[in-house]
Design an enzyme around this catalytic site. Structure first.
Site: not given
Length: 504
Positions: A280, A354
């Site tokens: 990120k 996920r």
């Protein structure tokens, strides 16, 4: 205050009249704007304030320019009352019935304005006892564990609340409200604890302590057990960190008989998310201490269900990992095998939530639940679609709408969203059963929901609640919500559990 693990909430008592003398206490009184007259503030005193006290409050407010507008606070000295001072909190225009969250927010604003006050008494509780207590506890919430003497608050914290109420069952309702607010505050504590001190092993340790104190069945799988059992998503995400992953299972067995429902809870527990190899940007990465907000809420909720003795089975499955870049981290292009056998091409290591959730969902479905509620700080796309305060609710149509409606009633404002079938085509892989991300930027929140749907058993009603924005308040405090961890969606999930217990 309780000595059990978890947030130490103020002591709450219920009274039917003002005390004879409480010089150190502040009396919180709601006021409204007189829309039929000259716009002057009108005290909503219930049976607890006599005409003299009401008159003094209203004269003082008018002298100070108070209008009773929504969430306006004014501190007053009222000689005829046996308290140190009075704090009025505005509710706006009069109503026949007050929405619970209006009272909850008003109580939160009042509590936040009373820094250094240890004891409050309030007539807000005559309008909505539970909402007022929840607002006071959550509005007075503090997280000071890592403050040294130099920066720790010098003012005392709120330790005692006296709820004035003439309602039958007020003591029981007050206890329930206190328990709910304490659970939310416990979830906030988890989220606010920095990743240096809350890594997967420590998170599992604290969850176990909470669970055992509440009488839950507790199981913790370490990294070796996870690898042996085939939890490829959790292992894959966690292998870049020196602090290995965990899977925590907490079970409340409250169901009696064949008709009792079983509800599975699953929460994302990424204790810190760098994005892994798909790292990120540095700006705001420190907010990723909140990436275990779903796990925090799930743990708080199952503990609350046990303490409240809900007559259903509630089984929480909580995957925990730290997503770090290193020489051992998974790479974009790697293929892993989720628990249950589905192979996944990891195109983006920053779509890690996920992966751990898919493992947990498959394991949760092995318990044959009637319902499955999963929550996670899953996608930045949630904030693009719905903003920082509105969770996205996806899943089985009927259950999704039921959960969204309950969330709105609770003031957590979940909003039903679709899971279009055509989005599954965006998750096709050339080398595996699925890819973990779409090649397009469109509908990112919904694509993540479609991915998770692939792992839910066919006969289970389920919802996915994306709380990427609502779990962590990066702006200033408002209502009963502080800066930092919010505890969302603890109240929604508990209300859904209560609804299932009552209605199936």
């Amino acid at each position: 205050m309780s000595t059990e693990p978890g947030y130490p909430a103020p002591t709450v008592t219920v009274a039917t009249s003002l005390p004879k003398r409480a010089d150190g206490a502040v009396l919180i009184v709601p006021v409204v704007t007189d829309s039929d007259g000259d716009g002057s503030p009108v005290v909503v005193g219930g049976p607890f304030l006599d005409a003299e006290a009401i008159g003094e409050i209203q004269v003082s407010l008018r002298a100070l320019g108070g209008k009773g507008s929504a969430e306006q606070v004014t501190r007053l000295h009222v000689p005829s009352l046996p308290v140190g001072s009075v704090l009025t909190i505005g509710l706006g225009a009069p109503r026949d019935g007050w929405p619970a969250d209006v009272i909850r927010r008003a109580a939160g604003v009042a509590a936040r304005s009373l820094s250094g006050v240890e004891t409050v008494i309030t007539t807000l509780t005559e309008l909505d006892l539970e909402a007022a207590i929840e607002g006071l506890i959550l509005g007075s919430y503090r997280f000071t564990e890592f403050r040294s003497a130099k920066t720790a608050p010098k003012e005392a914290a709120l330790t005692k609340i006296t709820a004035l109420s003439t309602a039958s069952g007020a003591k029981k309702d007050a206890a329930r409200a206190t328990a709910i607010a304490t659970a939310v505050a416990t979830a906030r504590d988890f989220v606010n604890t920095p990743p240096s001190h809350l890594f997967p092993g420590e998170f599992a340790k604290r969850a176990k302590a909470l669970g055992e104190a509440a009488g839950l069945e507790v199981e913790v799988l370490d990294d070796k057990a996870l690898a042996k059992a085939g939890y490829g998503g959790i292992v894959g995400v966690g292998k870049g960190s020196s602090r290995p992953p965990r899977l925590v299972r907490l079970a409340h067995r409250g169901g009696k008989g064949k008709k009792a429902k079983t509800v599975a809870l699953v929460g994302k527990g990424i204790t810190f998310d760098t994005g892994g190899i798909s790292i990120k940007p540095a700006a705001s990465m420190h907010h990723m201490t909140s990436d275990m907000g779903g796990a925090a809420a799930v743990i708080a909720t199952v503990v609350l269900a046990a303490k409240q003795g809900l007559p259903i089975d509630v089984i929480a499955t909580v995957p925990m990992a730290e997503n770090m870049p290193s020489s051992t981290a998974q790479r974009p292009g790697d293929v892993l095998t989720q628990y249950g056998g589905t192979t996944v091409e990891v195109l983006n290591t920053d779509a890690e939530g996920r992966l751990i959730l898919a493992d947990a969902i498959v394991r949760a479905c092995e318990d044959d639940p009637d319902y499955l509620i999963e929550t996670s700080t899953l996608t930045g796309a949630q904030t693009v679609a719905l903003g920082a305060r509105v969770p996205g609710v996806m899943g089985s149509d009927d259950f999704r709408d039921r959960v969204a409606r309950i969330s709105q009633d609770e003031g957590e404002n979940g909003w039903a969203m679709p899971l279009p079938d055509e989005l599954k085509d965006d998750l096709k892989s050339n080398v595996a059963d699925l890819a973990n991300v779409s090649s397009q930027r469109l509908a990112g929140m919904l694509v993540a929901g479609v991915y998770l749907r692939e792992f839910v058993a066919d006969d289970v009603q389920w919802v996915h609640i994306d709380i990427a924005g609502p779990a962590y308040n990066t702006s200033g405090p408002w209502g009963y919500t502080p800066k930092g961890g919010t505890g969302v969606p603890t109240r929604t999930m508990f209300a859904v559990l209560e609804d299932i217990a009552a209605n199936g």
